[in-house]
Design a protein around this motif. Structure first.
Motif, PDB file in Angstrom:
ATOM      1  N   ALA A 323       0.807  -1.223   0.000  1.00 50.08           N
ATOM      2  CA  ALA A 323       0.000   0.000   0.000  1.00 50.08           C
ATOM      3  C   ALA A 323       0.842   1.275   0.000  1.00 50.08           C
ATOM      4  O   ALA A 323       0.302   2.362  -0.199  1.00 50.08           O
ATOM      5  CB  ALA A 323      -0.933  -0.002   1.211  1.00 50.08           C
ATOM      6  N   ASP A 324       2.159   1.160   0.196  1.00 50.03           N
ATOM      7  CA  ASP A 324       3.009   2.349   0.286  1.00 50.03           C
ATOM      8  C   ASP A 324       3.561   2.743  -1.077  1.00 50.03           C
ATOM      9  O   ASP A 324       3.801   1.892  -1.947  1.00 50.03           O
ATOM     10  CB  ASP A 324       4.172   2.098   1.249  1.00 50.03           C
ATOM     11  CG  ASP A 324       3.715   1.932   2.685  1.00 50.03           C
ATOM     12  OD1 ASP A 324       2.581   2.349   2.982  1.00 50.03           O
ATOM     13  OD2 ASP A 324       4.484   1.376   3.498  1.00 50.03           O
ATOM     14  N   LYS A 325       3.815   4.030  -1.246  1.00 49.56           N
ATOM     15  CA  LYS A 325       4.374   4.525  -2.500  1.00 49.56           C
ATOM     16  C   LYS A 325       5.884   4.315  -2.547  1.00 49.56           C
ATOM     17  O   LYS A 325       6.448   4.007  -3.610  1.00 49.56           O
ATOM     18  CB  LYS A 325       4.047   6.011  -2.654  1.00 49.56           C
ATOM     19  CG  LYS A 325       4.500   6.606  -3.977  1.00 49.56           C
ATOM     20  CD  LYS A 325       4.068   8.066  -4.097  1.00 49.56           C
ATOM     21  CE  LYS A 325       4.514   8.667  -5.435  1.00 49.56           C
ATOM     22  NZ  LYS A 325       4.107  10.089  -5.565  1.00 49.56           N
ATOM     23  N   PHE A 326       6.557   4.477  -1.393  1.00 51.07           N
ATOM     24  CA  PHE A 326       8.017   4.404  -1.366  1.00 51.07           C
ATOM     25  C   PHE A 326       8.494   3.310  -0.427  1.00 51.07           C
ATOM     26  O   PHE A 326       7.780   2.897   0.505  1.00 51.07           O
ATOM     27  CB  PHE A 326       8.616   5.747  -0.931  1.00 51.07           C
ATOM     28  CG  PHE A 326       8.299   6.887  -1.852  1.00 51.07           C
ATOM     29  CD1 PHE A 326       8.772   6.903  -3.154  1.00 51.07           C
ATOM     30  CD2 PHE A 326       7.506   7.947  -1.414  1.00 51.07           C
ATOM     31  CE1 PHE A 326       8.477   7.952  -4.010  1.00 51.07           C
ATOM     32  CE2 PHE A 326       7.210   8.998  -2.264  1.00 51.07           C
ATOM     33  CZ  PHE A 326       7.690   8.998  -3.572  1.00 51.07           C
ATOM     34  N   ALA A 327       9.720   2.870  -0.675  1.00 52.28           N
ATOM     35  CA  ALA A 327      10.364   1.878   0.183  1.00 52.28           C
ATOM     36  C   ALA A 327      11.043   2.583   1.358  1.00 52.28           C
ATOM     37  O   ALA A 327      11.217   3.814   1.365  1.00 52.28           O
ATOM     38  CB  ALA A 327      11.393   1.087  -0.620  1.00 52.28           C
ATOM     39  N   THR A 328      11.428   1.810   2.351  1.00 57.38           N
ATOM     40  CA  THR A 328      12.158   2.350   3.502  1.00 57.38           C
ATOM     41  C   THR A 328      13.370   1.473   3.784  1.00 57.38           C
ATOM     42  O   THR A 328      13.340   0.258   3.582  1.00 57.38           O
ATOM     43  CB  THR A 328      11.284   2.404   4.765  1.00 57.38           C
ATOM     44  OG1 THR A 328      10.845   1.083   5.094  1.00 57.38           O
ATOM     45  CG2 THR A 328      10.077   3.300   4.570  1.00 57.38           C
ATOM     46  N   ILE A 329      14.435   2.099   4.244  1.00 61.95           N
ATOM     47  CA  ILE A 329      15.607   1.393   4.755  1.00 61.95           C
ATOM     48  C   ILE A 329      15.936   2.031   6.089  1.00 61.95           C
ATOM     49  O   ILE A 329      16.224   3.230   6.158  1.00 61.95           O
ATOM     50  CB  ILE A 329      16.823   1.500   3.813  1.00 61.95           C
ATOM     51  CG1 ILE A 329      16.498   0.921   2.438  1.00 61.95           C
ATOM     52  CG2 ILE A 329      18.027   0.757   4.416  1.00 61.95           C
ATOM     53  CD1 ILE A 329      17.638   1.029   1.434  1.00 61.95           C
ATOM     54  N   ALA A 330      15.853   1.251   7.150  1.00 65.41           N
ATOM     55  CA  ALA A 330      16.058   1.804   8.493  1.00 65.41           C
ATOM     56  C   ALA A 330      16.952   0.889   9.304  1.00 65.41           C
ATOM     57  O   ALA A 330      16.873  -0.344   9.194  1.00 65.41           O
ATOM     58  CB  ALA A 330      14.717   1.985   9.204  1.00 65.41           C
ATOM     59  N   ARG A 331      17.774   1.491  10.106  1.00 67.05           N
ATOM     60  CA  ARG A 331      18.643   0.718  10.994  1.00 67.05           C
ATOM     61  C   ARG A 331      17.803  -0.016  12.023  1.00 67.05           C
ATOM     62  O   ARG A 331      16.828   0.522  12.555  1.00 67.05           O
ATOM     63  CB  ARG A 331      19.627   1.654  11.684  1.00 67.05           C
ATOM     64  CG  ARG A 331      20.609   0.939  12.604  1.00 67.05           C
ATOM     65  CD  ARG A 331      21.719   1.866  13.042  1.00 67.05           C
ATOM     66  NE  ARG A 331      22.586   1.234  14.034  1.00 67.05           N
ATOM     67  CZ  ARG A 331      23.784   1.698  14.367  1.00 67.05           C
ATOM     68  NH1 ARG A 331      24.230   2.799  13.795  1.00 67.05           N
ATOM     69  NH2 ARG A 331      24.509   1.079  15.278  1.00 67.05           N
ATOM     70  N   MET A 332      18.145  -1.276  12.270  1.00 63.79           N
ATOM     71  CA  MET A 332      17.437  -2.044  13.292  1.00 63.79           C
ATOM     72  C   MET A 332      17.875  -1.527  14.653  1.00 63.79           C
ATOM     73  O   MET A 332      19.000  -1.733  15.087  1.00 63.79           O
ATOM     74  CB  MET A 332      17.731  -3.533  13.151  1.00 63.79           C
ATOM     75  CG  MET A 332      17.138  -4.136  11.890  1.00 63.79           C
ATOM     76  SD  MET A 332      17.317  -5.911  11.879  1.00 63.79           S
ATOM     77  CE  MET A 332      16.841  -6.259  10.182  1.00 63.79           C
TER      78      MET A 332
END
Length: 384
Positions: A323-332
């Motif tokens: 459902a999202d337009k963009f991806a995410t990259i986040a530190r755990m």
């Protein structure tokens, strides 16, 4: 006195009978295998991971360097900030072996020839020690893409699979023992046909009752039966197990002749006359609705993977919901780790959860079934 009863759900003990009826259901492949079928799929995954909305991402592009030789680039990430342009070239290696020093050496040459800002490797198999050493000294980032662990998904993991049993009760074959009228000397208790309705809704009846010991305030017979049947259910030990080969099903149990004594006798009002009742007897029906609860968190994600930074030893979660337009990259983060350390509070796969329903079911559901003896399924606790 002839007494009948109608209801929605109830509990109890004494002389055990067991009944049964049923239906059915049934683990998922590696998430990376769903996203990636071949090297092209791996390139697509890496490209999509970087589509966070803040950069331009191109896949399978050709760049010509100062030497005049075209170079094929798996993924090109361009970051524009005012008059500045930062370009990162990414090599995607979906191989069965680790990346060698020679591959990193080729990346160093490509960075110099194309005059780009950064070079990066993504693989699923890791790096030889010489490759790691050269990458670190040359400022090249090297990553391993892997599955998220169950801990990283959050308990009980990507897949959840457990069982819920909702236990409800019913009352049938109600008998008011040794009833006698308390108004008028020598008044005989007439033959009375009493219809009692339990549970919420229009069918519920309200029969006035009073007992100095168990009902110090004026209440109803229906209320006392619901309380008594619940206490009776609490005395029944049902084996902590799933039924019918773990399929969705309904299991019925029956406890005959549950006795509720009253001292002094319970007073019940029928019509305009109060009657005394030393004890009430009923059969307790028990219904266990079993359902398997299972699912896959990954179905909500276009991709969801972990990225290991092999130089700085840091982990990232990369994902994009459908459902999202963009991806995410986040530190755990440490906060995420702590949220998954609740241990005993997390439902574990394969668990059996039992819930007791306050509702009553219709006793006719159990009275019309053929009894089947199942040793060890149910036992009674002693009265306390």
């Amino acid at each position: 006195m002839n007494t009948t009863i109608g209801s929605h759900k109830a509990d109890g003990p004494e002389h055990l009978r067991h009944f049964m009826a049923a239906t059915r259901k049934g683990r998922e492949p590696s998430l990376l295998s769903l996203f990636v079928k071949n090297w092209g799929g791996f390139e697509e995954l890496i490209a999509n991971m970087h589509k966070t909305g803040s950069v331009s991402v191109q896949r399978d592009v050709k760049l010509t360097g100062v030497r005049g030789v075209p170079r094929q680039i798996d993924v090109l990430v361009t970051h524009l900030e005012g008059p500045y342009q930062f370009r990162t070239i990414i090599e995607c290696k979906y191989w069965n072996s680790k990346i060698k020093r020679t591959h990193v050496d080729a990346m160093v040459t490509a960075i110099q020839d194309l005059n780009v800002s950064k070079g990066v490797f993504f693989t699923t198999k890791g790096y030889q020690s010489g490759a790691k050493k050269l990458a670190k000294s040359a400022g090249i980032d090297i990553f391993v893409v892997r599955e998220l662990t169950d801990h990283e998904w959050g308990g009980p993991g990507r897949l959840w699979d457990f069982y819920v049993q909702v236990i409800s009760r019913s009352i049938g074959n109600l008998k008011l023992n040794e009833v006698f009228a308390v108004q008028g000397a020598g008044l005989q208790a007439p033959q009375i046909s009493v219809s009692i309705g339990l549970g919420p809704g229009e069918g519920r009846t309200e029969t006035p009752a009073f007992n100095a010991q168990k009902a110090p305030h004026e209440c109803t017979l229906e209320y006392l039966l619901e309380i008594g049947s619940r206490k009776a259910l609490d005395q029944v030990d049902i084996a902590s197990t799933t039924f019918n080969n773990r399929t969705d099903c309904v299991v019925y149990l029956k406890v005959e002749r549950v006795l509720m004594p009253f001292d002094p006798p319970l007073q019940i009002k029928f019509g305009d006359v109060w009657f005394a009742c030393p004890s009430i007897e009923f059969d307790l029906g028990i219904r266990v609705d079993q359902k398997r609860i299972h699912g896959d968190r990954a179905k909500h994600w276009a991709h969801a993977v972990a990225i290991e930074d092999c130089i700085n030893e840091v982990s990232y979660a990369a994902g994009k919901r459908h459902a999202d337009k963009f991806a995410t990259i986040a530190r755990m983060s440490d906060a995420q780790d702590q949220s998954n350390q609740s241990g005993d509070d997390v439902v574990k796969n394969g668990s059996l959860i039992r819930v007791f329903s306050p509702e009553l079911f219709d006793f006719r559901e159990v009275s019309n079934l053929v009894p089947v003896v199942i040793p060890g399924l149910m036992s009674l606790r002693p009265n306390t």
